[in-house]
Write a protein that holds these residues in place. Structure first.
Motif, PDB file in Angstrom:
ATOM      1  N   SER A  30       0.816  -1.202   0.000  1.00 21.98           N
ATOM      2  CA  SER A  30       0.000   0.000   0.000  1.00 21.98           C
ATOM      3  C   SER A  30       0.853   1.257   0.000  1.00 21.98           C
ATOM      4  N   ARG A 219      -4.100   1.529   2.255  1.00 16.73           N
ATOM      5  CA  ARG A 219      -4.087   0.130   2.658  1.00 16.73           C
ATOM      6  C   ARG A 219      -5.393  -0.544   2.226  1.00 16.73           C
ATOM      7  N   ALA A 222      -5.392  -1.065  -1.505  1.00 18.35           N
ATOM      8  CA  ALA A 222      -4.541  -2.179  -1.929  1.00 18.35           C
ATOM      9  C   ALA A 222      -5.239  -3.503  -1.675  1.00 18.35           C
TER      10      ALA A 222
END
Lengths: 890, 247
Positions: A30, A219, A222
């Motif tokens: 990420s 995050r 991702a």
């Protein structure tokens, strides 16, 4: 449900190409610092240690992290390529070294990296593609913000625009994606400890990019993206195993592409919609007549947007028509599109009053198709559509368009003054309107508006009291001016539009015509060289650039690739059947564009377009502009396809001809072998028999002995003649018979031939000054065969007559005998190989006449057989004479 | 094969037994040549390679060399050059692949005559005897006879520079006469175009074959009964000319 056969086939092809292709493993994170490189190296080490696979580190950036550096030490390092750029030396992956080394796995860090200028590809992911294509597995790392489709989302979240992107196709096509995840707090701790960047840099980074909110969002992004990918895999698995689909497979999303900068955001949004809905993405641009006059900047942006659609895995389509909304909806219906995505209008409300807004139009016409409206990009909104500037025409051109406009208005004013005077204002206005119509028809919108203003001013000043002043006393005249102004504007607008349509139609017509011309010429080309000449001629003229065609292992036409870069681009384009070189992403520094000529089985050749330096070459700039135009590009690619299939066709023809030739040769060789083996064995049998009889019987009487020896000798002589003819025949057929042509005296040739037939009665009629142009030795050989033939087939008491004369630039030499003559039915057959008129004892192998004919024909002459007057055969060899001129004398 | 008629009268049993060298890598050819020549009272030594040939030449100093150009360990042209460096012994080149260029090259390099395989014994004997006779003439230092007969009818008197045919004077231009004189000097041998041009016109005219052909045509017209079936002024196509005295 049975799987769709087409889909199954596609998957099989997919599987087949995957079997040959290397496997791509992406370590996906990420944000920087989550430990992707570390995870990748650990995985690579375990491949070496546990699986004993051949792993090589292509390029790894440790960023000074100790743990990472320690891991690299255990791997074989590929030497890096050093590229000097603006005074600094950049270290890059050495692609060719990696390809040459051919390990099982190459570790290549940072997939999104942009290569230093001068390397083969602009982007590292292209290098990786090539490694995969070569069957090498690749381990690589990638951060979520570098994914093309998420690029703008990331920019929105973090406020940082990332320029280095990787197409989603690469991500989707990866064999395995391993998410390297680290809780946000831990990452921030690592950052503070200086494990990601240096201390100083870390502070700033923590403020900007590594804010907690950012990291959490990244995050999530991702993880979600990976989940999407897993889902896609699952779907593919289900489809492959005939598991009933639970989703709408036929979903298609159409996004309206425009030259506007906000269009890019629109496309990315549509792509995300398509991805989550497992839908196909279509990017459509409608070229209306008005749009034909787009400025260079707009054109380029449009082309970039269309490329973006393709790099996001969508299909880009350009439609043409009068009305964008109608065309778009019609096309959407044709392709069973389920959703149309378009942008919120960015222009002012005033424009909507003048004509129906595109958005309303689409919504009204779309009926059952959903329409999604997405807001235009805020930061870019200021840079809306640039005015359609006539870029190619400079100030001088502008002057030449405005000057006649002024002249025409003046003419109208003068004419009105002279003809109508100041009384008939209506007529004066009419005359000026006529002038405006003419101006707008001939010189376009700008001069027309200029003419409108000029006319109103002129009429006001000269025909409306108070004269010579712009003041207006009568209110009626203000209305007149208003009407005149509006009518003039409408007229100029309408006529300009007609002009644009005509221009657009003409351009399209030109493209069609040039395509037709190419297709026709390629069809007519008789030889490959002619084909190439025509193809390069057409393309060169259309793009103002030197076109050259390269075939594998041979070169054709024009001057060849001058620099290594171009040669490399040609080789690359040929191997990968994709364009390379100037104006592409592969080897962009080459001075030429290399386009593959694609046939049915891959690239059969490459066409290069030499493009000069655009910084100081107007022609080069023009060429590049045309190459960026999607229409021109498409035209060029179509031409390349035409050439490709034409080249393939000529190759197939060559192959077929070779095969036929081989078959014929084979057939002849068999015939020769069977005939020759008989004709060689017979005399050899006689020689062997006769000589062994002499050896075995020592008390043979002298007469018998002599007879046996004589027989053996005769047969040996015959054998020698046969071998000579066979050798001549072989040389003639192999085309190895090189003529050593010069002037030669016929008398000398005949004389040297007849000297070999010492005992035979001969008569001659040969002018002493007759000369042939040819190879004297070969001609003598042909004559020897003819005389031998005459000796063989005529009674020894009858003299053989040789006569020569010149007739019509040819020398005719007749060899006439008093034998049985030749039957009409045999007159052509006797020249065929192995034909014998009479299977007489001591006859030849039936090659003598064939050889003689071959020699005559090699001289551009002929050999024929006639009936001799008074009985017998007459062979006439006819070869070119030496042109008569004053002979040299001492 | 048909040249048997041209064989000059045998030199007779009393002639000295001369030693000849046959250099050929084919043993059957060497055996045939040796047997044939020995039956005609010649002594024959053999060589199968360039090295052997040069060794035999220096050991035996043969009266004549029969040389095959295709020897296994080198070029036959080398042998010609090496022998010519110290000797004028006659060299007759024997070759199976005899192209005209090879013939011209061998002759210009110093070979005296050329024989193409396959050949018959009469042809071989004729060439050998001519070569030996001419060699003997030169060795004895005797001047060429002043009067040379060509066939039965033609008489060339080199002293008075006159030519008669069947008792009638034949008028020759200076160049025609010079041409005939060179051919007579090398009678029975092939004289290449280059050799003829150089000896008649001078070294600068080696390439002007056209000249030569014109004069040879005139010469044949004046001397031969039927110019298209010449008995004496024979054309060796692509090589040169050969004057045959017999017939």
């Amino acid at each position: 449900m049975r799987p769709d056969p087409d889909e199954l086939l596609a998957r099989m092809n997919d599987a087949a190409s995957k079997a040959l292709r290397g496997k791509l493993t992406i370590f996906f994170g990420s944000a920087p610092g989550v430990g992707k490189t570390y995870a990748m190296l650990v995985a690579a080490r375990s491949e070496v240690e546990d699986e004993s696979r051949d792993v090589v580190a292509g390029i790894v950036e440790t960023h000074g992290r100790k743990e990472t550096a320690a891991l690299v030490l255990g791997l074989e390092m590929l030497p890096r390529k050093h590229v000097a750029h603006r005074g600094i030396t950049l270290e890059e992956l050495d692609l060719d070294a990696a390809l040459a080394r051919r390990p099982a796995i190459v570790v290549v860090d940072e997939l999104a990296h942009t290569n230093a200028p001068g390397l083969r590809h602009t982007k590292r992911w292209q290098d990786v593609e090539e490694l995969l294509a070569a069957g090498i597995d690749v381990y690589t790392t990638l951060n979520v913000q570098h994914l093309e489709s998420l690029n703008d989302v990331v920019a929105q979240i973090t406020g940082v625009v990332v320029r280095e992107t990787v197409p989603d196709e690469v991500f989707e096509g990866a064999y395995e994606v391993r998410v390297v995840d680290l809780p946000v707090d831990e990452l921030r701790d690592r950052l503070r400890e200086g494990k990601v960047y240096g201390k100083a840099q870390a502070e700033r980074a923590a403020q900007e990019f590594f804010r907690e909110g950012n990291l959490t969002a990244l995050r999530e992004l991702a993880l979600r993206r990976t989940a999407e990918r897993v889902e896609a895999k699952m779907r593919s698995y289900k489809a492959a195993h005939g598991i009933e689909a639970t989703w709408a497979t036929s979903e298609r999303i159409l996004v309206c592409v425009s030259p506007s900068p906000s269009s890019e955001r629109l496309i990315r949004a549509a792509r995300r919609m398509a991805a989550s809905a497992h839908a196909e993405l279509l990017g459509v641009y409608v070229e209306t007549p008005a749009a034909v006059r787009l400025g260079a900047a707009d054109r380029e942006r449009l082309a970039r947007n269309m490329r973006l659609v393709e790099s996001l895995g969508g299909e880009s389509i350009t439609l043409r028509g009068e009305d964008a909304a109608t065309e778009t909806v019609a096309y959407a219906r044709k392709r069973n599109v389920t959703k149309i995505v378009l942008g919120k209008p960015t222009h002012s409300r005033w424009r909507d009053l003048l004509r129906t807004p595109f958005l309303d139009d689409v919504v009204r016409k779309s009926r059952e198709i959903d329409v999604h409206v997405i807001s235009g990009s805020a930061p870019a909104a200021g840079a809306r559509r640039a005015a359609p500037a006539p870029t190619s025409t400079g100030t001088r051109a502008t002057a030449t368009r405005f000057a006649p406009a002024a002249a025409l208005v003046s003419l109208a004013t003068v004419t009105s003054a002279l003809v109508f005077g100041r009384a008939a204002l209506a007529d004066v206005v009419m005359v000026h309107l006529l002038a405006i119509v003419v101006v707008s028809m001939r010189y376009g919108r700008g001069p027309a508006i200029f003419a409108t203003f000029a006319s109103v001013l002129a009429v006001d000043a000269l025909f409306v009291p108070p004269y010579m002043s712009l003041a207006v006393t009568d209110l009626r005249h203000v209305v007149t001016f208003g009407v005149m102004f509006v009518v003039a504007l409408v007229i100029s607008h309408l006529t300009s539009r007609i002009r644009d349509q005509a221009d657009s139609a003409r351009e399209r017509e030109q493209r069609t015509a040039s395509l037709f011309a190419v297709a026709r010429d390629l069809g007519n080309a008789r030889s490959r060289d002619e084909l190439f000449e025509m193809a390069t001629g057409h393309v060169g003229a259309a793009f103002h650039a030197q076109a050259t065609i390269h075939l594998p292992a041979e070169r054709h036409g024009g001057d060849d690739a001058k620099d290594d870069k171009t040669a490399a681009a040609v080789a690359w384009a040929l191997r990968h059947a994709k364009p390379a070189g100037a104006s592409t992403d592969t080897l962009p520094t080459a001075s030429a564009l290399a386009l593959p000529l694609v046939g049915s089985k891959g690239a059969v050749g490459v066409m290069t377009l030499a493009i000069g330096d655009p910084s100081h070459d107007a022609t080069a700039r023009e060429t590049i502009r045309r190459l960026r135009d999607p229409d021109e590009r498409q035209l060029l690619e179509t031409i390349c396809k035409l050439i490709g299939s034409a080249v393939e066709r000529t190759q197939l023809e060559d192959d077929a001809r070779d095969a036929r030739l081989r078959a014929e040769t084979e057939h002849l060789r068999n015939a020769l072998l069977s005939s020759v083996s008989h004709d060689l064995r017979t005399p050899l049998g006689v020689v062997t028999g006769a000589t062994s009889a002499i050896l075995d019987a020592p008390d043979l009487d002298p007469a018998s002995r002599r007879e046996l020896v004589q027989t053996a000798h005769d047969e040996a002589v015959r054998l020698s003649r046969l071998v000579r003819n066979l050798l001549d025949m072989t040389r003639l057929e192999a085309g190895a018979l090189a003529l050593r042509s010069s002037s030669a005296s016929v008398e000398e040739i005949v004389g040297s031939v007849l000297a070999r037939f010492g005992g035979r009665a001969l008569t001659t009629t040969v002018p002493s000054d007759l000369e042939v142009h040819g190879d004297a030795v070969l001609l003598a050989q042909a004559l020897i065969n003819l005389v031998e033939n005459a000796v063989k087939y005529s009674p020894a008491t009858e003299p053989i007559h040789v006569e020569a004369r010149e007739r019509g630039g040819m020398v005719e030499i007749d060899v006439a005998d008093r034998g049985g003559g030749v039957y009409d039915s045999d007159k052509t057959r006797i020249f065929q190989k192995f034909f014998r008129a009479h299977e007489t004892e001591g006859g030849g192998v039936g090659l003598g006449l064939t050889v003689a004919q071959g020699i005559a024909e090699a001289h551009g002459g002929s050999l024929s057989v006639l009936d001799r007057e008074g009985g017998g055969a007459l062979f006439r060899i006819s070869v070119p004479a030496t042109p008569r001129r004053a002979t040299e004398s001492a | 094969m048909t040249d048997a008629a041209d064989v000059p009268p045998s030199s007779g049993a009393s002639a000295p037994r001369e030693r000849l060298l046959i250099a050929d890598d084919e043993r059957p050819i060497r055996r045939f040549v040796r047997l044939a020549l020995e039956s005609h009272r010649f002594r024959v030594v053999e060589a199968g390679s360039v090295r052997e040939a040069l060794a035999q030449v220096s050991t035996y100093a043969p009266a004549l060399v029969l040389l095959d150009l295709g020897l296994p360990d080198g070029d036959g042209f080398d042998v010609i050059a090496r022998v010519r460096a110290f000797s004028t012994m006659p060299i007759i080149v024997v070759s199976a692949t005899g192209s005209e260029e090879t013939k011209v090259r061998a002759l210009d390099a110093g070979a005296n005559d050329f024989l193409q395989k396959p050949f018959g014994l009469p042809e071989l004997l004729a060439r050998v005897r001519v070569a030996l006779r001419r060699s003997a003439q030169r060795a004895s230092g005797a001047a060429m006879p002043a009067v040379v007969r060509i066939g039965h009818a033609i008489i060339v008197d080199l002293a008075t520079r006159t030519v008669t045919k069947s008792g009638h004077d034949v008028h020759l231009t200076p160049i025609e006469y010079e041409l005939l004189r060179v051919l007579v000097k090398h009678a029975e041998y092939v004289v290449t175009h280059r050799q003829l041009l150089e000896q008649v016109w001078g070294a600068a005219h080696g390439e002007r074959v056209g000249y030569l052909r014109v004069y040879m045509t005139q010469l044949r017209a004046k001397l031969e009964d039927i110019p298209a079936q010449p008995k004496h002024l024979r054309t060796e196509l692509g090589v040169g000319y050969r004057l045959k005295l017999g017939g």
